[in-house]
Write a protein that holds these residues in place. Structure first.
Motif, PDB file in Angstrom:
ATOM      1  N   VAL A   1       0.845  -1.186   0.000  1.00 56.30           N
ATOM      2  CA  VAL A   1       0.000   0.000   0.000  1.00 56.30           C
ATOM      3  C   VAL A   1       0.885   1.242   0.000  1.00 56.30           C
ATOM      4  N   ASN A   2       0.563   2.209  -0.881  1.00 60.34           N
ATOM      5  CA  ASN A   2       1.309   3.460  -0.954  1.00 60.34           C
ATOM      6  C   ASN A   2       0.573   4.554  -0.183  1.00 60.34           C
ATOM      7  N   ILE A   3       1.208   5.089   0.855  1.00 65.50           N
ATOM      8  CA  ILE A   3       0.635   6.230   1.577  1.00 65.50           C
ATOM      9  C   ILE A   3       1.012   7.491   0.811  1.00 65.50           C
ATOM     10  N   PRO A   4       0.046   8.342   0.450  1.00 64.48           N
ATOM     11  CA  PRO A   4       0.365   9.573  -0.292  1.00 64.48           C
ATOM     12  C   PRO A   4       1.424  10.408   0.417  1.00 64.48           C
ATOM     13  N   VAL A   5       2.370  10.905  -0.335  1.00 59.34           N
ATOM     14  CA  VAL A   5       3.502  11.630   0.251  1.00 59.34           C
ATOM     15  C   VAL A   5       3.054  12.918   0.948  1.00 59.34           C
ATOM     16  N   GLY A   6       1.950  13.503   0.472  1.00 63.69           N
ATOM     17  CA  GLY A   6       1.455  14.719   1.115  1.00 63.69           C
ATOM     18  C   GLY A   6       1.050  14.489   2.559  1.00 63.69           C
ATOM     19  N   ILE A   7       0.584  13.268   2.865  1.00 61.47           N
ATOM     20  CA  ILE A   7       0.217  12.926   4.246  1.00 61.47           C
ATOM     21  C   ILE A   7       1.468  12.685   5.079  1.00 61.47           C
ATOM     22  N   VAL A   8       2.403  11.918   4.523  1.00 62.93           N
ATOM     23  CA  VAL A   8       3.618  11.562   5.260  1.00 62.93           C
ATOM     24  C   VAL A   8       4.443  12.802   5.584  1.00 62.93           C
ATOM     25  N   VAL A   9       4.551  13.714   4.637  1.00 66.19           N
ATOM     26  CA  VAL A   9       5.405  14.882   4.848  1.00 66.19           C
ATOM     27  C   VAL A   9       4.862  15.761   5.974  1.00 66.19           C
ATOM     28  N   SER A  10       3.551  15.763   6.169  1.00 65.94           N
ATOM     29  CA  SER A  10       2.978  16.523   7.278  1.00 65.94           C
ATOM     30  C   SER A  10       3.301  15.860   8.614  1.00 65.94           C
ATOM     31  N   TYR A  11       3.218  14.512   8.652  1.00 68.33           N
ATOM     32  CA  TYR A  11       3.564  13.794   9.882  1.00 68.33           C
ATOM     33  C   TYR A  11       5.025  14.023  10.266  1.00 68.33           C
ATOM     34  N   LEU A  12       5.896  14.096   9.280  1.00 68.33           N
ATOM     35  CA  LEU A  12       7.318  14.328   9.563  1.00 68.33           C
ATOM     36  C   LEU A  12       7.608  15.799   9.822  1.00 68.33           C
ATOM     37  N   GLY A  13       6.985  16.666   9.003  1.00 70.88           N
ATOM     38  CA  GLY A  13       7.325  18.077   9.041  1.00 70.88           C
ATOM     39  C   GLY A  13       6.795  18.832  10.239  1.00 70.88           C
ATOM     40  N   VAL A  14       5.569  18.502  10.679  1.00 69.00           N
ATOM     41  CA  VAL A  14       4.963  19.255  11.780  1.00 69.00           C
ATOM     42  C   VAL A  14       5.768  19.126  13.081  1.00 69.00           C
ATOM     43  N   PRO A  15       6.100  17.903  13.541  1.00 63.74           N
ATOM     44  CA  PRO A  15       6.913  17.810  14.767  1.00 63.74           C
ATOM     45  C   PRO A  15       8.275  18.491  14.628  1.00 63.74           C
ATOM     46  N   LEU A  16       8.875  18.354  13.451  1.00 67.40           N
ATOM     47  CA  LEU A  16      10.170  18.988  13.213  1.00 67.40           C
ATOM     48  C   LEU A  16      10.052  20.498  13.283  1.00 67.40           C
ATOM     49  N   PHE A  17       9.004  21.026  12.669  1.00 65.69           N
ATOM     50  CA  PHE A  17       8.792  22.473  12.640  1.00 65.69           C
ATOM     51  C   PHE A  17       8.541  23.008  14.050  1.00 65.69           C
ATOM     52  N   ILE A  18       7.699  22.315  14.820  1.00 57.05           N
ATOM     53  CA  ILE A  18       7.405  22.744  16.188  1.00 57.05           C
ATOM     54  C   ILE A  18       8.663  22.698  17.050  1.00 57.05           C
ATOM     55  N   HIS A  19       9.466  21.650  16.850  1.00 57.39           N
ATOM     56  CA  HIS A  19      10.730  21.536  17.598  1.00 57.39           C
ATOM     57  C   HIS A  19      11.650  22.716  17.292  1.00 57.39           C
ATOM     58  N   LEU A  20      11.734  23.083  16.010  1.00 54.98           N
ATOM     59  CA  LEU A  20      12.586  24.208  15.624  1.00 54.98           C
ATOM     60  C   LEU A  20      12.098  25.516  16.233  1.00 54.98           C
ATOM     61  N   ILE A  21      10.772  25.704  16.263  1.00 54.25           N
ATOM     62  CA  ILE A  21      10.205  26.922  16.847  1.00 54.25           C
ATOM     63  C   ILE A  21      10.528  27.002  18.335  1.00 54.25           C
ATOM     64  N   ILE A  22      10.386  25.862  19.038  1.00 53.48           N
ATOM     65  CA  ILE A  22      10.655  25.839  20.481  1.00 53.48           C
ATOM     66  C   ILE A  22      12.140  26.081  20.754  1.00 53.48           C
ATOM     67  N   GLN A  23      13.016  25.428  19.975  1.00 50.35           N
ATOM     68  CA  GLN A  23      14.457  25.553  20.187  1.00 50.35           C
ATOM     69  C   GLN A  23      14.972  26.936  19.815  1.00 50.35           C
ATOM     70  N   ASN A  24      14.305  27.588  18.890  1.00 48.28           N
ATOM     71  CA  ASN A  24      14.773  28.900  18.412  1.00 48.28           C
ATOM     72  C   ASN A  24      13.657  29.936  18.536  1.00 48.28           C
ATOM     73  N   ARG A  25      12.974  29.927  19.655  1.00 44.17           N
ATOM     74  CA  ARG A  25      11.790  30.772  19.807  1.00 44.17           C
ATOM     75  C   ARG A  25      12.110  32.265  19.705  1.00 44.17           C
ATOM     76  N   LYS A  26      13.338  32.645  19.986  1.00 42.72           N
ATOM     77  CA  LYS A  26      13.711  34.056  19.877  1.00 42.72           C
ATOM     78  C   LYS A  26      13.653  34.550  18.447  1.00 42.72           C
ATOM     79  N   GLU A  27      13.802  33.604  17.499  1.00 41.18           N
ATOM     80  CA  GLU A  27      13.742  33.966  16.089  1.00 41.18           C
ATOM     81  C   GLU A  27      12.320  34.296  15.643  1.00 41.18           C
ATOM     82  N   TYR A  28      11.340  33.838  16.430  1.00 50.36           N
ATOM     83  CA  TYR A  28       9.955  33.971  16.000  1.00 50.36           C
ATOM     84  C   TYR A  28       9.147  34.900  16.916  1.00 50.36           C
ATOM     85  N   PHE A  29       9.540  35.018  18.190  1.00 52.35           N
ATOM     86  CA  PHE A  29       8.732  35.779  19.146  1.00 52.35           C
ATOM     87  C   PHE A  29       9.545  36.929  19.722  1.00 52.35           C
TER      88      PHE A  29
END
Length: 352
Positions: free
Chosen positions: A324-352
């Motif tokens: 079964v092929n899972i659409p890449v658009g779904i997988v990239v969100s599962y991978l990207g969202v935690p990574l993105f949130i981690h980056l925001i938390i680790q570098n919060r001064k860059e955003y806030f």
């Protein structure tokens, strides 16, 4: 302690050299990952078998079914995933630059909803340049994406081609095409509706060498244009339009030129892959946190991170629950969202 101008210059040159050095290293890493992931699938194959398959195809020697699968199915998919990831990431970087909005993405001006509308018309009503074919879906998605961009830029030009005008116009057109798509789906039967919705998930299935060649040419030309405008983008982002004008830059013209190429590149990718979100948002931020906001480095690093992110996501999607092929658009969100949130938390001064 006083620091001389020569010391500052020396430190700056050292940082530039390090950033330049990591570009070819990152490209080599990407190529290695492509080679490894080409051998991963329902049936794993070695690098030797991959090279042998390529050699046999080039020299017109007899090839077995396994070698045909490698050359005509796996390799185009692997390469197209990297090119699509690079293109979406670079387009996201450009959109964030010309709108001066860190939350902008390649789909900010409504390209995704317009492409989905065009694809839905082809799948449900059979209305396209190439009726009842995959080429008809691709052509419709591309045409509607370009029409959307024309609408947005026409409105923006009348409003002075300001970043706010581009964003607000894009939001309005996005809702318009979403409404049209929903109306079309209302008249579809179950099979047609399933096909139209699945297209919006984003997938690299059905990748062909012709897709790779066309997208490779468009990406290469676009990257040349973007890199040529990298200094201009730096001036526009750091000093604003008024500062850019004092340097002899026409910000409206530059914003239009790079914006048009960004739209054309995104439209080409979406027409082949469907809607793959988040790559164009997260990859530029990863690059920005790694190398800063200088577009001379931000553009190539965004391309590299985007290509790797989509390559890894597609490989996970086609192997995790194989066959079964899972659409890449779904997988990239599962991978990207935690990574993105981690980056925001680790570098919060860059955003806030």
């Amino acid at each position: 302690m006083n620091i001389s101008q020569s010391d500052i210059r020396r430190k700056y040159d050292k940082k530039v050299k390090i950033k330049l050095l990591f570009i070819p290293i990152s490209i080599i890493v990407t190529i290695i990952l492509m080679a490894i992931f080409t051998g991963v699938g329902a049936v794993d194959v070695s690098l030797k078998e991959i090279l042998s398959a390529i050699k046999n195809i080039i020299t017109n020697n007899s090839v077995n079914m396994e070698q045909k699968v490698i050359v005509f199915l796996r390799l185009p998919r692997i390469i197209l995933s990297v090119l699509a990831g690079m293109g979406l990431a670079v387009s996201g970087t450009i959109m964030q630059g010309i709108t001066k909005n860190s939350m902008a993405s390649p789909f900010t001006i409504g390209i995704s909803s317009a492409a989905a509308c065009g694809a839905s018309i082809a799948m449900i009503f059979g209305i396209s340049l190439f009726s009842n074919s995959n080429l008809g879906i691709i052509s419709n998605a591309f045409i509607f994406a370009i029409l959307c961009a024309i609408f947005v830029y026409s409105i923006s030009i009348k409003l002075g081609m300001k970043p706010e005008a581009i964003i607000l116009s894009g939001i309005a057109i996005n809702y318009l095409f979403s409404a049209v798509t929903s109306t079309i789906h209302f008249y579809a039967d179950d099979h047609q509706l399933a096909s139209a919705v699945q297209w919006t998930f984003g997938s690299i299935n059905g990748a062909k060498w012709s897709h790779v060649l066309l997208l490779g040419v468009i990406l290469s030309v676009s990257l040349c244009v973007f890199m040529r405008h990298s200094w201009i983008l730096n001036a526009m982002v750091s000093g604003g339009d008024e500062m850019a004008k004092t340097l002899g830059i026409n910000p409206d013209k530059s914003r239009t030129v790079v914006g048009v190429f960004s739209v054309f590149l995104t439209a080409a990718i979406v027409s082949f892959t469907g809607v793959i979100g988040f790559v164009g948002l997260v990859a530029p931020h990863i690059a920005r946190l790694m190398v800063g906001g200088d577009h001379r480095f931000l553009i190539p690093y965004s391309a590299i991170f985007g290509g790797i992110l989509l390559l890894v996501s597609d490989t996970i999607g086609r192997t995790l629950l194989a066959p079964v092929n899972i659409p890449v658009g779904i997988v990239v969100s599962y991978l990207g969202v935690p990574l993105f949130i981690h980056l925001i938390i680790q570098n919060r001064k860059e955003y806030f």
